[in-house]
Enzyme design. Structure first.
Site, PDB file in Angstrom:
ATOM      1  N   LYS A 198       0.847  -1.196   0.000  1.00 26.84           N
ATOM      2  CA  LYS A 198       0.000   0.000   0.000  1.00 26.84           C
ATOM      3  C   LYS A 198       0.886   1.251   0.000  1.00 26.84           C
ATOM      4  CE  LYS A 198      -4.200  -1.823   2.166  1.00 26.84           C
ATOM      5  NZ  LYS A 198      -5.158  -1.988   1.115  1.00 26.84           N
ATOM      6  N   LYS A 216      -4.076  -9.913  -7.003  1.00 26.82           N
ATOM      7  CA  LYS A 216      -5.042 -10.773  -6.303  1.00 26.82           C
ATOM      8  C   LYS A 216      -6.469 -10.251  -6.513  1.00 26.82           C
ATOM      9  CE  LYS A 216      -5.900 -10.451  -1.886  1.00 26.82           C
ATOM     10  NZ  LYS A 216      -6.176 -10.585  -0.451  1.00 26.82           N
ATOM     11  N   LYS A 241     -11.599  -7.361  -2.684  1.00 26.96           N
ATOM     12  CA  LYS A 241     -12.863  -6.609  -2.560  1.00 26.96           C
ATOM     13  C   LYS A 241     -12.686  -5.188  -3.055  1.00 26.96           C
ATOM     14  CE  LYS A 241     -13.393  -8.775   1.789  1.00 26.96           C
ATOM     15  NZ  LYS A 241     -12.011  -8.565   2.269  1.00 26.96           N
TER      16      LYS A 241
END
Ligand code: AQP
Length: 328
Positions: free
Chosen positions: A111, A193, A196
């Site tokens: 991140k 990946k 969500k």
């Protein structure tokens, strides 16, 4: 009976990746193990969540746990905040975790590398809370997708450090990762990946997606120009991902499925994958609607929290005594 623990953080609607990498295993294991499956709502707020949406996602996640087949008579299902010992032990364990260890956690590093702004202290220290989630219950196994293995390793390190400093207190848990389906990739970018929070809505199949929408996403999935169906993860990651999705949902292997489809076109394979996925979504969603209509969620969570609390408060009391936090 061996104990197994796992949680999911519903930062959005649960995905096919969550189902294949985690949820279906909780269900498979519940006859053989004592399964503790919680909803990690504290982990959700490490990134801002719109409160109304979060409430809905939490309720949906419980309904999906049940719809997937988790049986509250066998498994302990609860909301993390209903057992306050998670946060309390999380703080204590943060005092036994080094900054260097947290700096090495790839999820946070990724991140940072993406240049995401306003990353919070909660996000940085979330592996300490995750260690508490696990260590409170002395599980033997923690089933996780590939991305979470590093956090279970850190949990073991923290537990071993604590045990060495005081006396044996925590069991060192083993991460359990399936051979097939431990890392389902985005349909629009197979190098990432399936998440969500995927910015491209087409890359991720949500468990509550309309099956027609899910089919569309699969038919548009990124593949390659080789034109041959082989189970080659390195050279054909998009195709391999599709094989892995269908194989996980139909108890076969990507290799066996590739053989079955060898000589056929990508379109035919995609149609098959869509059929397998839609059939799973249809039955999951049917049970999900029944569960919501039956209004059972609050009772399930209440009972689960009581069961979990009976284990957690003892562990926290032991830890507090060993550390010297109590005056009696
Ligand atoms: N794509 C995936 N393939 C296999 N397993 C997966 N899991 C998640 N995505 C995949 C596994 O599901 C469990 C719960 O994960 P989580 O939802 O709590 O956290 P996450 O892995 O950070 O999920 P997301 O969707 O990527 O969240 P965001 O987008 O909010 O960062 C874990 O066992 C996980 O491995």
């Amino acid at each position: 009976m061996k104990r197994m623990l796992s949680g999911i953080k519903p930062t959005g609607s649960l995905t096919l990746g969550n189902y294949i990498g985690a949820l279906r295993h909780f269900v498979e294991y519940q006859d053989e193990y004592e399964v503790i499956a919680f909803i990690a709502n504290l982990h959700c707020i490490t990134v801002y969540q719109e409160p109304k949406e979060l409430r809905k996602n939490l309720k949906d996640a419980v309904a999906l746990y049940l719809a997937a087949g988790l049986d509250p008579q066998k498994a302990t299902i609860f909301l993390q905040t209903d057992v306050p010992e998670h946060a309390q032990l999380g703080y204590i364990l943060a005092c036994y975790t080094y900054l260097g260890e947290l700096n090495r956690m790839t999820q946070f590093k990724d991140k940072m590398a993406k240049g995401e702004q306003n990353l919070t202290a909660g996000l940085y220290s979330y592996p300490c809370l995750m260690a508490a989630d696990i260590l409170l219950y002395d599980p033997d196994y923690v089933p996780v997708g590939d991305d979470q293995k590093q956090h279970v390793e850190l949990t073991r390190d923290i537990a071993a450090r604590f045990n060495n400093k005081y006396s044996p207190t925590f069991k060192l848990p083993e991460p359990l990762s399936a051979k097939v389906g431990a890392r389902i990739m985005s349909l629009s970018d197979p190098s990432r990946k399936m998440s969500k929070s995927d910015p491209s809505n087409n890359g991720c199949i949500y468990l509550l997606d309309d099956p027609a929408v899910a089919k569309n996403k699969i038919m548009r999935a990124v593949t390659d120009s080789y034109g041959e169906i082989r189970a080659d993860k390195e050279k054909q990651p998009g195709l391999y991902n599709l094989l892995e999705i269908a194989a996980s949902l139909s108890d076969t292997t990507p290799e066996a499925l590739a053989l079955e489809f060898s000589g056929k076109g990508y379109g035919e394979l995609k149609k098959y994958v869509a059929e397998v996925v839609c059939s799973s979504l249809n039955s999951l969603q049917e049970r999900y609607r029944e569960i919501l209509a039956n209004n059972v969620i609050e009772d399930v969570l209440k009972e689960g929290a009581e069961k979990a609390h009976r284990i957690a408060y003892k562990k926290l009391a032991t830890v507090s005594r060993k550390v010297g936090l109590e005056i009696r």
